[in-house]
Design a protein around this motif. Structure first.
Motif, PDB file in Angstrom:
ATOM      1  N   ASP A 294     -21.814  20.405 -59.016  1.00 57.00           N
ATOM      2  CA  ASP A 294     -23.145  20.086 -58.495  1.00 57.00           C
ATOM      3  C   ASP A 294     -23.297  20.502 -57.040  1.00 57.00           C
ATOM      4  OD1 ASP A 294     -23.858  18.949 -60.932  1.00 57.00           O
ATOM      5  OD2 ASP A 294     -23.159  16.953 -60.335  1.00 57.00           O
ATOM      6  N   LEU A 295     -22.199  20.800 -56.387  1.00 59.94           N
ATOM      7  CA  LEU A 295     -22.223  21.093 -54.961  1.00 59.94           C
ATOM      8  C   LEU A 295     -23.142  22.255 -54.573  1.00 59.94           C
ATOM      9  CD1 LEU A 295     -21.176  20.223 -52.208  1.00 59.94           C
ATOM     10  CD2 LEU A 295     -19.187  21.678 -52.575  1.00 59.94           C
ATOM     11  N   PRO A 296     -23.103  23.404 -55.264  1.00 56.23           N
ATOM     12  CA  PRO A 296     -23.979  24.510 -54.844  1.00 56.23           C
ATOM     13  C   PRO A 296     -25.458  24.130 -54.805  1.00 56.23           C
ATOM     14  CG  PRO A 296     -22.340  25.309 -56.374  1.00 56.23           C
ATOM     15  CD  PRO A 296     -22.224  23.804 -56.371  1.00 56.23           C
ATOM     16  N   ASP A 297     -25.896  23.268 -55.707  1.00 56.81           N
ATOM     17  CA  ASP A 297     -27.299  22.849 -55.726  1.00 56.81           C
ATOM     18  C   ASP A 297     -27.641  21.896 -54.583  1.00 56.81           C
ATOM     19  OD1 ASP A 297     -27.752  24.347 -58.022  1.00 56.81           O
ATOM     20  OD2 ASP A 297     -27.245  22.666 -59.343  1.00 56.81           O
ATOM     21  N   LEU A 298     -26.629  21.283 -53.991  1.00 56.40           N
ATOM     22  CA  LEU A 298     -26.839  20.313 -52.919  1.00 56.40           C
ATOM     23  C   LEU A 298     -26.720  20.928 -51.525  1.00 56.40           C
ATOM     24  CD1 LEU A 298     -24.728  17.391 -54.422  1.00 56.40           C
ATOM     25  CD2 LEU A 298     -27.220  17.658 -54.479  1.00 56.40           C
ATOM     26  N   VAL A 299     -26.272  22.178 -51.465  1.00 52.15           N
ATOM     27  CA  VAL A 299     -26.054  22.848 -50.182  1.00 52.15           C
ATOM     28  C   VAL A 299     -27.224  23.795 -49.922  1.00 52.15           C
ATOM     29  CG1 VAL A 299     -24.538  24.426 -48.922  1.00 52.15           C
ATOM     30  CG2 VAL A 299     -23.562  22.656 -50.388  1.00 52.15           C
ATOM     31  N   ASN A 300     -27.784  23.698 -48.722  1.00 55.85           N
ATOM     32  CA  ASN A 300     -28.897  24.574 -48.354  1.00 55.85           C
ATOM     33  C   ASN A 300     -28.469  26.035 -48.378  1.00 55.85           C
ATOM     34  OD1 ASN A 300     -30.580  22.377 -47.935  1.00 55.85           O
ATOM     35  ND2 ASN A 300     -30.103  22.250 -45.763  1.00 55.85           N
TER      36      ASN A 300
ATOM     37  N   LYS B 252     -17.613  17.760 -36.521  1.00 50.44           N
ATOM     38  CA  LYS B 252     -19.056  17.994 -36.350  1.00 50.44           C
ATOM     39  C   LYS B 252     -19.313  19.310 -35.625  1.00 50.44           C
ATOM     40  CE  LYS B 252     -21.357  13.539 -36.440  1.00 50.44           C
ATOM     41  NZ  LYS B 252     -22.156  12.571 -35.695  1.00 50.44           N
ATOM     42  N   GLU B 253     -18.527  19.579 -34.596  1.00 43.12           N
ATOM     43  CA  GLU B 253     -18.690  20.822 -33.836  1.00 43.12           C
ATOM     44  C   GLU B 253     -18.389  22.037 -34.709  1.00 43.12           C
ATOM     45  OE1 GLU B 253     -16.230  20.266 -30.355  1.00 43.12           O
ATOM     46  OE2 GLU B 253     -17.541  18.656 -29.607  1.00 43.12           O
ATOM     47  N   ILE B 254     -17.352  21.935 -35.528  1.00 46.64           N
ATOM     48  CA  ILE B 254     -17.021  23.032 -36.442  1.00 46.64           C
ATOM     49  C   ILE B 254     -18.163  23.231 -37.445  1.00 46.64           C
ATOM     50  CG2 ILE B 254     -15.463  23.765 -38.310  1.00 46.64           C
ATOM     51  CD1 ILE B 254     -13.203  22.303 -36.726  1.00 46.64           C
ATOM     52  N   CYS B 255     -18.692  22.130 -37.969  1.00 42.67           N
ATOM     53  CA  CYS B 255     -19.795  22.213 -38.936  1.00 42.67           C
ATOM     54  C   CYS B 255     -21.012  22.906 -38.319  1.00 42.67           C
ATOM     55  CB  CYS B 255     -20.178  20.822 -39.441  1.00 42.67           C
ATOM     56  SG  CYS B 255     -18.989  20.126 -40.597  1.00 42.67           S
ATOM     57  N   ALA B 256     -21.322  22.573 -37.089  1.00 41.61           N
ATOM     58  CA  ALA B 256     -22.474  23.191 -36.417  1.00 41.61           C
ATOM     59  C   ALA B 256     -22.196  24.670 -36.141  1.00 41.61           C
ATOM     60  CB  ALA B 256     -22.780  22.449 -35.127  1.00 41.61           C
ATOM     61  N   ASP B 257     -21.011  24.963 -35.632  1.00 42.55           N
ATOM     62  CA  ASP B 257     -20.648  26.332 -35.257  1.00 42.55           C
ATOM     63  C   ASP B 257     -20.561  27.260 -36.467  1.00 42.55           C
ATOM     64  OD1 ASP B 257     -19.679  28.358 -33.370  1.00 42.55           O
ATOM     65  OD2 ASP B 257     -17.733  28.084 -34.356  1.00 42.55           O
ATOM     66  N   LYS B 258     -20.049  26.745 -37.581  1.00 38.26           N
ATOM     67  CA  LYS B 258     -19.813  27.580 -38.771  1.00 38.26           C
ATOM     68  C   LYS B 258     -20.936  27.480 -39.803  1.00 38.26           C
ATOM     69  CE  LYS B 258     -15.657  28.910 -37.489  1.00 38.26           C
ATOM     70  NZ  LYS B 258     -15.388  30.274 -37.073  1.00 38.26           N
ATOM     71  N   ASN B 259     -22.003  26.752 -39.473  1.00 34.85           N
ATOM     72  CA  ASN B 259     -23.165  26.640 -40.370  1.00 34.85           C
ATOM     73  C   ASN B 259     -22.767  26.031 -41.717  1.00 34.85           C
ATOM     74  OD1 ASN B 259     -25.922  26.901 -40.824  1.00 34.85           O
ATOM     75  ND2 ASN B 259     -25.709  28.945 -41.707  1.00 34.85           N
ATOM     76  N   ILE B 260     -22.162  24.855 -41.661  1.00 30.85           N
ATOM     77  CA  ILE B 260     -21.601  24.199 -42.838  1.00 30.85           C
ATOM     78  C   ILE B 260     -22.657  23.340 -43.542  1.00 30.85           C
ATOM     79  CG2 ILE B 260     -19.855  22.523 -43.624  1.00 30.85           C
ATOM     80  CD1 ILE B 260     -18.711  25.254 -42.674  1.00 30.85           C
ATOM     81  N   GLY B 261     -22.679  23.436 -44.871  1.00 29.87           N
ATOM     82  CA  GLY B 261     -23.626  22.660 -45.667  1.00 29.87           C
ATOM     83  C   GLY B 261     -22.971  21.680 -46.622  1.00 29.87           C
ATOM     84  N   GLY B 262     -21.640  21.702 -46.720  1.00 29.54           N
ATOM     85  CA  GLY B 262     -20.924  20.785 -47.607  1.00 29.54           C
ATOM     86  C   GLY B 262     -19.438  20.833 -47.307  1.00 29.54           C
ATOM     87  N   ILE B 263     -18.746  19.772 -47.716  1.00 26.20           N
ATOM     88  CA  ILE B 263     -17.319  19.664 -47.450  1.00 26.20           C
ATOM     89  C   ILE B 263     -16.551  19.486 -48.760  1.00 26.20           C
ATOM     90  CG2 ILE B 263     -15.506  18.261 -46.357  1.00 26.20           C
ATOM     91  CD1 ILE B 263     -17.571  17.496 -44.208  1.00 26.20           C
ATOM     92  N   VAL B 264     -15.468  20.246 -48.898  1.00 31.77           N
ATOM     93  CA  VAL B 264     -14.519  20.079 -50.000  1.00 31.77           C
ATOM     94  C   VAL B 264     -13.251  19.509 -49.373  1.00 31.77           C
ATOM     95  CG1 VAL B 264     -13.137  21.214 -51.768  1.00 31.77           C
ATOM     96  CG2 VAL B 264     -15.479  22.005 -51.315  1.00 31.77           C
ATOM     97  N   MET B 265     -12.921  18.283 -49.758  1.00 31.39           N
ATOM     98  CA  MET B 265     -11.786  17.587 -49.168  1.00 31.39           C
ATOM     99  C   MET B 265     -10.659  17.487 -50.184  1.00 31.39           C
ATOM    100  SD  MET B 265     -11.883  13.948 -47.123  1.00 31.39           S
ATOM    101  CE  MET B 265     -13.067  14.546 -45.937  1.00 31.39           C
ATOM    102  N   GLY B 266      -9.471  17.943 -49.783  1.00 25.53           N
ATOM    103  CA  GLY B 266      -8.311  17.866 -50.659  1.00 25.53           C
ATOM    104  C   GLY B 266      -7.930  16.428 -50.938  1.00 25.53           C
ATOM    105  N   LEU B 267      -7.730  16.112 -52.208  1.00 29.33           N
ATOM    106  CA  LEU B 267      -7.346  14.767 -52.632  1.00 29.33           C
ATOM    107  C   LEU B 267      -5.923  14.823 -53.166  1.00 29.33           C
ATOM    108  CD1 LEU B 267      -8.627  11.916 -52.877  1.00 29.33           C
ATOM    109  CD2 LEU B 267      -9.136  12.490 -55.260  1.00 29.33           C
ATOM    110  N   PRO B 268      -4.976  14.151 -52.493  1.00 23.73           N
ATOM    111  CA  PRO B 268      -3.565  14.243 -52.877  1.00 23.73           C
ATOM    112  C   PRO B 268      -3.194  13.363 -54.069  1.00 23.73           C
ATOM    113  CG  PRO B 268      -3.798  12.862 -50.944  1.00 23.73           C
ATOM    114  CD  PRO B 268      -5.166  13.376 -51.276  1.00 23.73           C
ATOM    115  N   VAL B 269      -3.647  13.771 -55.232  1.00 27.68           N
ATOM    116  CA  VAL B 269      -3.386  13.043 -56.476  1.00 27.68           C
ATOM    117  C   VAL B 269      -1.899  13.145 -56.821  1.00 27.68           C
ATOM    118  CG1 VAL B 269      -3.985  12.955 -58.933  1.00 27.68           C
ATOM    119  CG2 VAL B 269      -5.728  13.575 -57.263  1.00 27.68           C
ATOM    120  N   ASN B 270      -1.334  12.074 -57.355  1.00 26.37           N
ATOM    121  CA  ASN B 270       0.063  12.093 -57.780  1.00 26.37           C
ATOM    122  C   ASN B 270       0.240  13.056 -58.952  1.00 26.37           C
ATOM    123  OD1 ASN B 270       0.845  10.090 -55.910  1.00 26.37           O
ATOM    124  ND2 ASN B 270       0.202   8.464 -57.312  1.00 26.37           N
TER     125      ASN B 270
END
Length: 161
Positions: free
Chosen positions: A8-14, A60-78
């Motif tokens: 669903d992420l692509p539809d949520l990112v400008n 926040k500064e990286i998001c502004a500088d790199k024109n970020i619209g969404g975040i993918v965060m690594g989840l360390p699943v066992n």
């Protein structure tokens, strides 16, 4: 925080925005970005963790500088698929970015099992890096590996134009 499905992420990112990939650890946060077409992930930097406020400000500064619209965060699943304390720590970080730091962009989680070890094997075998040099790049390279996995999954789900 309500969990968002990666597909669903692509539809949520400008349009014309990029994705930020994060590999959050206890001492560092590896950072990577995608291109605008969500096809290629590139390592950016490693943030040395200090106080949450400082870490959030740098993100926040990286998001502004790199024109970020969404975040993918690594989840360390066992390895057995269960979630332990490290997963809870990552989920808390994501929640705090939204609730405390005011991030308004979507955040999704991506199973990062074995990402750091896969990147380390590559850096040792293919790139022939010394331990000292690997330490400088491992976290941001792992963030790129995580983000690339998510991008590949998104591309497989989206039909070609």
């Amino acid at each position: 925080m309500q969990e968002i499905d990666i597909y669903d992420l692509p539809d949520l990112v400008n349009k014309n925005k990029r994705l930020l990939g994060l590999d959050p650890g206890t001492k560092t946060i590896g950072v990577a970005v995608s291109d605008r077409d969500f096809k290629v992930a590139s390592p950016v930097k490693t943030i040395k963790r200090t106080k949450f406020k400082n870490d959030a400000q740098e993100l926040k500064e990286i998001c502004a500088d790199k024109n970020i619209g969404g975040i993918v965060m690594g989840l360390p699943v066992n390895m057995d698929g269960s979630e332990g304390p490290r997963c809870q720590s990552v989920r808390t970080l994501a929640d705090n970015l939204k609730r405390i730091a005011g991030f308004e962009i979507p955040i999704v989680f991506w199973d990062e099992r074995m990402s750091t070890s896969a990147v380390e094997r590559f850096l040792i075998g293919e790139a022939d890096m010394t331990r000292k040099n690997r330490a400088k790049v491992i976290d941001k390279a792992a963030a790129a590996y995580i983000l690339q996995g998510a991008l590949d999954a998104i591309q497989r789900k989206i039909p070609f134009p």
